[in-house]
Design a protein around this motif. Structure first.
Motif, PDB file in Angstrom:
ATOM      1  N   SER A 103       0.795  -1.229   0.000  1.00  0.00           N
ATOM      2  CA  SER A 103       0.000   0.000   0.000  1.00  0.00           C
ATOM      3  C   SER A 103       0.827   1.278   0.000  1.00  0.00           C
ATOM      4  N   SER A 104       2.042   1.221   0.514  1.00  0.00           N
ATOM      5  CA  SER A 104       2.821   2.448   0.741  1.00  0.00           C
ATOM      6  C   SER A 104       3.741   2.841  -0.399  1.00  0.00           C
ATOM      7  N   GLY A 105       4.150   1.847  -1.205  1.00  0.00           N
ATOM      8  CA  GLY A 105       5.142   2.126  -2.226  1.00  0.00           C
ATOM      9  C   GLY A 105       6.550   2.233  -1.701  1.00  0.00           C
ATOM     10  N   LEU A 106       6.753   1.959  -0.419  1.00  0.00           N
ATOM     11  CA  LEU A 106       8.091   1.998   0.167  1.00  0.00           C
ATOM     12  C   LEU A 106       8.941   0.840  -0.347  1.00  0.00           C
ATOM     13  N   GLU A 107      10.256   1.029  -0.349  1.00  0.00           N
ATOM     14  CA  GLU A 107      11.156  -0.066  -0.642  1.00  0.00           C
ATOM     15  C   GLU A 107      11.056  -1.103   0.479  1.00  0.00           C
ATOM     16  N   PRO A 108      11.182  -2.392   0.163  1.00  0.00           N
ATOM     17  CA  PRO A 108      11.017  -3.435   1.181  1.00  0.00           C
ATOM     18  C   PRO A 108      11.918  -3.268   2.397  1.00  0.00           C
ATOM     19  N   ASN A 109      13.147  -2.740   2.187  1.00  0.00           N
ATOM     20  CA  ASN A 109      14.086  -2.624   3.305  1.00  0.00           C
ATOM     21  C   ASN A 109      13.758  -1.461   4.237  1.00  0.00           C
ATOM     22  N   ARG A 110      12.705  -0.678   3.910  1.00  0.00           N
ATOM     23  CA  ARG A 110      12.288   0.418   4.792  1.00  0.00           C
ATOM     24  C   ARG A 110      11.114   0.005   5.674  1.00  0.00           C
ATOM     25  N   ILE A 111      10.820  -1.290   5.688  1.00  0.00           N
ATOM     26  CA  ILE A 111       9.755  -1.845   6.531  1.00  0.00           C
ATOM     27  C   ILE A 111      10.350  -3.019   7.299  1.00  0.00           C
ATOM     28  N   ARG A 112      10.064  -3.087   8.593  1.00  0.00           N
ATOM     29  CA  ARG A 112      10.580  -4.190   9.409  1.00  0.00           C
ATOM     30  C   ARG A 112       9.521  -4.570  10.441  1.00  0.00           C
ATOM     31  N   GLY A 113       9.341  -5.848  10.621  1.00  0.00           N
ATOM     32  CA  GLY A 113       8.406  -6.340  11.621  1.00  0.00           C
ATOM     33  C   GLY A 113       9.100  -6.658  12.922  1.00  0.00           C
ATOM     34  N   LEU A 114       8.455  -6.313  14.033  1.00  0.00           N
ATOM     35  CA  LEU A 114       9.033  -6.568  15.356  1.00  0.00           C
ATOM     36  C   LEU A 114       8.121  -7.520  16.125  1.00  0.00           C
ATOM     37  N   GLY A 115       8.358  -8.809  15.974  1.00  0.00           N
ATOM     38  CA  GLY A 115       7.582  -9.790  16.713  1.00  0.00           C
ATOM     39  C   GLY A 115       8.420 -10.944  17.203  1.00  0.00           C
ATOM     40  N   LEU A 116       9.595 -11.112  16.618  1.00  0.00           N
ATOM     41  CA  LEU A 116      10.387 -12.309  16.893  1.00  0.00           C
ATOM     42  C   LEU A 116      11.250 -12.187  18.142  1.00  0.00           C
ATOM     43  N   GLY A 117      11.532 -10.966  18.567  1.00  0.00           N
ATOM     44  CA  GLY A 117      12.385 -10.797  19.742  1.00  0.00           C
ATOM     45  C   GLY A 117      11.829 -11.477  20.974  1.00  0.00           C
ATOM     46  N   VAL A 118      10.519 -11.388  21.176  1.00  0.00           N
ATOM     47  CA  VAL A 118       9.923 -12.018  22.352  1.00  0.00           C
ATOM     48  C   VAL A 118       9.890 -13.533  22.212  1.00  0.00           C
ATOM     49  N   MET A 119       9.835 -14.037  20.971  1.00  0.00           N
ATOM     50  CA  MET A 119       9.873 -15.488  20.790  1.00  0.00           C
ATOM     51  C   MET A 119      11.250 -16.044  21.184  1.00  0.00           C
ATOM     52  N   ASN A 120      12.294 -15.299  20.851  1.00  0.00           N
ATOM     53  CA  ASN A 120      13.627 -15.677  21.305  1.00  0.00           C
ATOM     54  C   ASN A 120      13.706 -15.623  22.830  1.00  0.00           C
ATOM     55  N   ALA A 121      13.138 -14.575  23.418  1.00  0.00           N
ATOM     56  CA  ALA A 121      13.160 -14.439  24.876  1.00  0.00           C
ATOM     57  C   ALA A 121      12.387 -15.568  25.554  1.00  0.00           C
ATOM     58  N   ARG A 122      11.284 -15.985  24.954  1.00  0.00           N
ATOM     59  CA  ARG A 122      10.498 -17.084  25.524  1.00  0.00           C
ATOM     60  C   ARG A 122      11.250 -18.401  25.406  1.00  0.00           C
ATOM     61  N   ALA A 123      11.970 -18.590  24.293  1.00  0.00           N
ATOM     62  CA  ALA A 123      12.787 -19.799  24.155  1.00  0.00           C
ATOM     63  C   ALA A 123      13.878 -19.824  25.225  1.00  0.00           C
ATOM     64  N   ILE A 124      14.483 -18.672  25.492  1.00  0.00           N
ATOM     65  CA  ILE A 124      15.484 -18.584  26.567  1.00  0.00           C
ATOM     66  C   ILE A 124      14.847 -18.929  27.910  1.00  0.00           C
TER      67      ILE A 124
END
Length: 300
Positions: free
Chosen positions: A142-163
């Motif tokens: 929808s935005s027309g942004l380059e792919p590298n200008r978008i980042r999802g933040l959801g995996l950090g807590v999954m790593n923390a839960r695995a720890i």
């Protein structure tokens, strides 16, 4: 560096607090926006009254008008609507796709229109709302942004839960020094107990525990937002700005022998305007799991 936070619900408020306390080395100003103007004013007052005798370096927090929301180095999207109530069954993250997708699409179109009109747009858009990877795809479309200008933040807590589980169960101890997490902030998550000595059975057991960790908190009658806000949000953002390795969703085309393109979570770090991905030798069993996870996300 300036970061604007869009929406100050449970996650947004806790990310704000984490960035205020820990982000002084890399963040100058945190702009805050919410449709609830009283909440914005209250948080501006509260954050402004956080100080230490030692004069710890902390970012300034200031309200942002809606028309100025996009005038920032980083825009952090924490808006959500239709969060499943306590007691809901099934994948509560995916249950939010339709409602949150509308919010992201609306923001993406606004970014596109402002960019085409010569207005300032964020250098980087970070998505924290669920489901993270699908919302990143919608923002891209929808935005027309380059792919590298978008980042999802959801995996950090999954790593923390695995720890968390690895520190409490000897079977998973190898994860602490050798493990990784990949994929979405949801049921297709892939936890690898070890990159060097991958054990498929152990890894799948640990994956199941991590995926369902949020339900354990919900079963107690609470919404699990503190750990995601800090592990996936504040800590990941600060380390990212320092140039360190962090977990997040990056745009991949035909990875792991799979067809198609999508955002997918893994360890990476910012290198200029792009992302450097961690290079590893992976076992055939783990590559198969990653391929299945990626293809499973494409079907959403």
């Amino acid at each position: 560096m300036r970061i604007n936070i869009m929406a100050l619900g449970d996650v947004g408020q806790n990310v704000l607090l984490g960035l205020k306390l820990l982000g002084g080395e890399v963040i100058d100003v945190i702009g805050i926006y919410d449709i609830n103007e009283s909440l914005v004013k209250r948080l501006e007052i509260e954050m402004g009254q956080i100080a230490s005798v030692g004069n710890l370096l902390m970012p300034k927090v200031e309200p942002v008008d809606e028309e100025d929301l996009l005038d920032t180095d980083i825009l952090l999207f924490c808006a959500t609507k239709g969060i499943p109530p306590i007691g809901s069954e099934g994948d509560v993250r995916m249950a939010q796709l339709e409602a949150n997708g509308e919010l992201v699409r609306s923001l993406g179109l606004r970014i596109k229109n402002q960019n085409e009109g010569g207005g300032r747009i964020p250098g980087l858009v970070l998505i924290m709302s669920d489901p993270v990877d699908q919302l990143c795809n919608i923002m891209l479309e929808s935005s027309g942004l380059e792919p590298n200008r978008i980042r999802g933040l959801g995996l950090g807590v999954m790593n923390a839960r695995a720890i968390y589980f690895a520190e409490r169960d000897e079977r998973f101890k190898s994860f602490l020094d050798e493990g990784r997490v990949f994929g979405p902030h949801g049921k297709n998550l892939v936890v690898a107990n070890s990159i060097e000595n991958y054990d498929d059975e152990i890894s799948k057991k640990l994956s199941a525990l991590v995926v369902n960790a949020n339900m354990s908190v919900r079963d107690l009658g609470y919404k699990p937002y503190i750990a995601p806000a800090i592990s996936s949000g504040a800590l990941s953002i600060i380390e990212m700005l320092k140039g360190g390795w962090t977990y997040g969703s990056v745009y991949l085309i035909n990875p792991f022998g799979a067809e198609g393109s999508s955002y997918f979570g893994m360890l990476s770090r910012k290198k200029g305007s792009d992302w450097e991905l961690e290079e590893m030798d992976l076992s055939d069993e783990l590559i198969l799991r990653l391929k299945e996870s990626f293809e499973g996300e494409l079907g959403k």
